[in-house]
Design an enzyme around this catalytic site. Sequence first.
Site, PDB file in Angstrom:
ATOM      1  N   ASP A  11      51.568  86.054  52.400  1.00  0.00           N
ATOM      2  CA  ASP A  11      51.483  84.536  52.777  1.00  0.00           C
ATOM      3  C   ASP A  11      51.841  83.937  51.311  1.00  0.00           C
ATOM      4  O   ASP A  11      52.240  83.023  51.008  1.00  0.00           O
ATOM      5  CB  ASP A  11      50.167  84.049  53.165  1.00  0.00           C
TER       6      ASP A  11
HETATM    7  C1  BGC Z   1      45.712  83.269  50.815  1.00  0.00           C
HETATM    8  C2  BGC Z   1      46.260  84.275  51.644  1.00  0.00           C
HETATM    9  C3  BGC Z   1      46.118  83.600  53.044  1.00  0.00           C
HETATM   10  C4  BGC Z   1      46.879  82.277  52.778  1.00  0.00           C
HETATM   11  C5  BGC Z   1      46.993  81.269  54.182  1.00  0.00           C
HETATM   12  C6  BGC Z   1      46.472  82.146  50.437  1.00  0.00           C
HETATM   13  O1  BGC Z   1      46.069  81.187  49.546  1.00  0.00           O
HETATM   14  O2  BGC Z   1      45.691  83.927  49.582  1.00  0.00           O
HETATM   15  O3  BGC Z   1      45.578  85.650  51.800  1.00  0.00           O
HETATM   16  O4  BGC Z   1      46.846  84.252  53.986  1.00  0.00           O
HETATM   17  O5  BGC Z   1      46.535  81.545  51.916  1.00  0.00           O
HETATM   18  O6  BGC Z   1      45.698  80.682  54.427  1.00  0.00           O
HETATM   19  C1  NOJ Z   2      45.435  86.837  54.771  1.00  0.00           C
HETATM   20  C2  NOJ Z   2      46.196  86.442  56.354  1.00  0.00           C
HETATM   21  O1  NOJ Z   2      45.252  85.955  57.258  1.00  0.00           O
HETATM   22  C3  NOJ Z   2      47.228  86.886  56.648  1.00  0.00           C
HETATM   23  O2  NOJ Z   2      47.694  86.445  57.711  1.00  0.00           O
HETATM   24  C4  NOJ Z   2      48.303  87.542  55.649  1.00  0.00           C
HETATM   25  O3  NOJ Z   2      49.046  88.617  56.095  1.00  0.00           O
HETATM   26  C5  NOJ Z   2      47.331  88.081  54.249  1.00  0.00           C
HETATM   27  N1  NOJ Z   2      46.353  87.189  54.238  1.00  0.00           N
HETATM   28  C6  NOJ Z   2      48.294  88.490  53.208  1.00  0.00           C
HETATM   29  O4  NOJ Z   2      48.661  87.383  52.494  1.00  0.00           O
END
Ligand code: BGC
Ligand code: NOJ
Length: 859
Positions: free
Chosen positions: A525
């Site tokens: 993400d």
């Molecule tokens: C986080 C991710 C997460 C994303 C969506 C980001 O700030 O680091 O782990 O999946 O937000 O909520």
């Molecule tokens: C947490 C999110 O829930 C997941 O969808 C994503 O793949 C990972 N973070 C990595 O960014």
Amino acid sequence: MIPIVISFKIWYNKTNAVHNPALTLFKGEISMKFGYFDDARKEYVINSPKTPYPWINYLGNQGFFSLISNTAGGYCFYKDARLRRITRYRYNNVPIDMGGRYFYINDNGTIWNPGWSPVKTELDSYECRHGMGYTVITGKKNGLKAEVTFFVPQNYDGEVQQVVLTNESNEAKSFSIFSIAEWCLWDAQDDCTNFQRNFSTGRVEIEGSTIYHVTEYRDRRNHYAFYTVNDTIDGYDTDRDSFLGTIYNGWDNPETVKADKPSNSFADGWSPVASHYKKVTLAPGESKTLIYILGYAENPQDKKFASEKPANLLTRETWVLNKEKAYAMIEKYNTPEKVAAGLEELRNTWDSLLSIFNVHTPDDKVDRMVNIWNQYQCMVTFNLSRSASYFESGIGRGMGFRDSNQDILGFVHQIPERARERLIDIASTQLSDGGCYHQYQPLTKKGNADIGGDFSDDPLWMILSVASYIKETGDWGILDADVPFDDDPNGKHTMLEHLDVSFYHIVNNLGPHGLPLAMRADWNDCINLSCFSDTPGESFQTYTNPKFAAEGGYSKIAESAFVAALFTYTGPAYVGILKHIGKAAEADKAQAEIDKMKKNVMDSAFDGDWFIRAYDANGEKMGSKECEEGKIFIEPQGFAVMSEIGKDQGADIKTLNSIDKYLNCEFGLVLNNPAFTKYYIQYGEISTYPGGYKENAGIFTHNNAWIICAEAYAGRGDKAFEYYSKIAPAFTEETSDIHKTEPYVYGQMIGGKDAKNFGQGKNSWLTGTAAWNMVAISQYILGVKPDFDGLSIDPSIPAAWDGFTAVRKFRGATYNITIKNPNHVNKGVKSLTLDGKAIEGCVVPVCDGGVHEVEVVLG
Ligand code: BGC
Ligand code: NOJ
């Protein structure tokens, strides 16, 4: 750094030794645990309330859910942690974890809680047992023992709290017990923001020992909550500030408890609560059991109100809540016998869920992960996706498309019917061109428009999860199930069409090198290649730079090598499905796309010793030797190795060796290396984190699992196991003070080698790691893997192991599997017999029921 932590610990323990028998140290001994596993009871036993972080459990696995910490902090909700929150909880509180369902005991002026918090009177003894769907917290003080069992019974929308008070002293004891729960005004987001309205809406009713929460019930809601106890009470409170005595008191200092006098308050706006007051006298050795229930019920529109007002009802309203459902719920668990039966039913449910797959290996930590805790966590992630934990507020996110699809991989064998239902729900939020809403709310089952779509990896996880469901069950019928598209809700569409559009959504969205477009983000993400954000507050996930508006919202140059590898890994499952249903031409066509993608990856995304991560919107390589920072990333490597991309040129082993060289460290594999030390506007969120945390070179346990799978796939069982044992919670137990989070469940992240807090876990519970490490250990290391036509058995284990045994229930039959490793190899099935008869290859055919003996000799 670590020796410093250890010496601090010795000092710390000594100062606490008096009140904390668990941490008592003998000279020279180093204890870093805060409890122990009780495998026979499937419990983790915490013996100090002062864990390095709240160590929580989840109660409920259907509609009603509770989070409960080892000091009884937490909250409850019905189905949706945001829209139907039942009790209030303040995240980000100081001290941490304040607010929950608490019992206060006033024993002649000594005030204490069975779970130590919130009053924090030192207890003579404390224990918290987190089990499968229940938690038992026991405290003792001055000869009085209070044991509280919390659980949500099966098919029941409430939390039962059984309090057993025992006088262990030699004299009679008279004391009082207060309960407390603070109501949330239903919508958790609104509850913590819209005070100008909410401080004036709260309403309650009181009848006997039951306090009802009925805010907004008269108008637009048909649901209510209640808190009851199965005995008469000597007083109550329903207004928070009256219970606390003054607005300057906290939960640690309630005036009514100190004064041993409830104020019998009736909430009218402000913050409604429910508190029961009960005086108890116990002879020496005598016990008393009180059963409290915190419940939730819904009434049909035409049965919302009762026609009569009972004489003992306290209300300010002109209308009366119809309480029939609550009465029935209260009746269901109002005696210790009924509670015991409810607990028994819960235990039986879990015993049966956990009997589907269990193993006996030379390593008891593996056994407790596989047989108990990893499977338990998979149920929790399946239920809650990433919505509500002590790191997810329950108001930010609904169910994730990619998250929930991956959760199914670790859960599907437990209750395949629920996985099927979920698959259909998720697929119904997909668009007819294969694009997906990134999230949906469980209560409405509609895609969240404010988050939208265009996450490049989303559709592929759907192929993987549907395939894993078919492999588990043999239910090919799911392909014909009616599943609409979000943009054609009344159209007739099948699940197979969803798989088709998922596959071709990748094929139809390729960039200049023939690799999939990265769009807003792929699995990571925080790699936001169309964002170029320089304005505070912009969400990296939803903001795309206007400069890409003309191109449809995201760069048509930025490509993801990760999605390419995920495509070549999942594509064969789609091809396998097509072949099985006789669509040979479609299968060939899809296979040709997979082959082409592999070629494109080798031509443009292999960097000599590993696969690059992406091409950014400027067409520059990301995750390459050419880069100054972030030269190598973990994500594409595992799927590329398992797809055998460039295997004939040795790409697989070179890649795995590079991971070992650059990403491996004491506590696991970091996500990228070197960590970013600057903000790279062209990369986005990843470079905003200090090095070693989260997606910037944190140990992201989720994709550690992909490398574990790849090492096992490549036959390197020792390496696979090394990586597994670095992150599997049971192995981190010994260093609990460094690891911080629960030693029985995975967290999303562990601080990486660039972090100051190297080895420190965060974001425990709701992570795709649960499902993926279940897959890694069970299907890749232990090698017991459902396939379309049978159960494949092909372990890749540490050479030192003599073998192991496993029981696997699969499509109605039970397989008792014995693996022998006389020559101490990592991998390679020399012979396989089913009920004494030799089988070619390593796939055990589907048997028609019964119990079967499978023997596999490696060599
Ligand atoms: C986080 C991710 C997460 C994303 C969506 C980001 O700030 O680091 O782990 O999946 O937000 O909520
Ligand atoms: C947490 C999110 O829930 C997941 O969808 C994503 O793949 C990972 N973070 C990595 O960014």
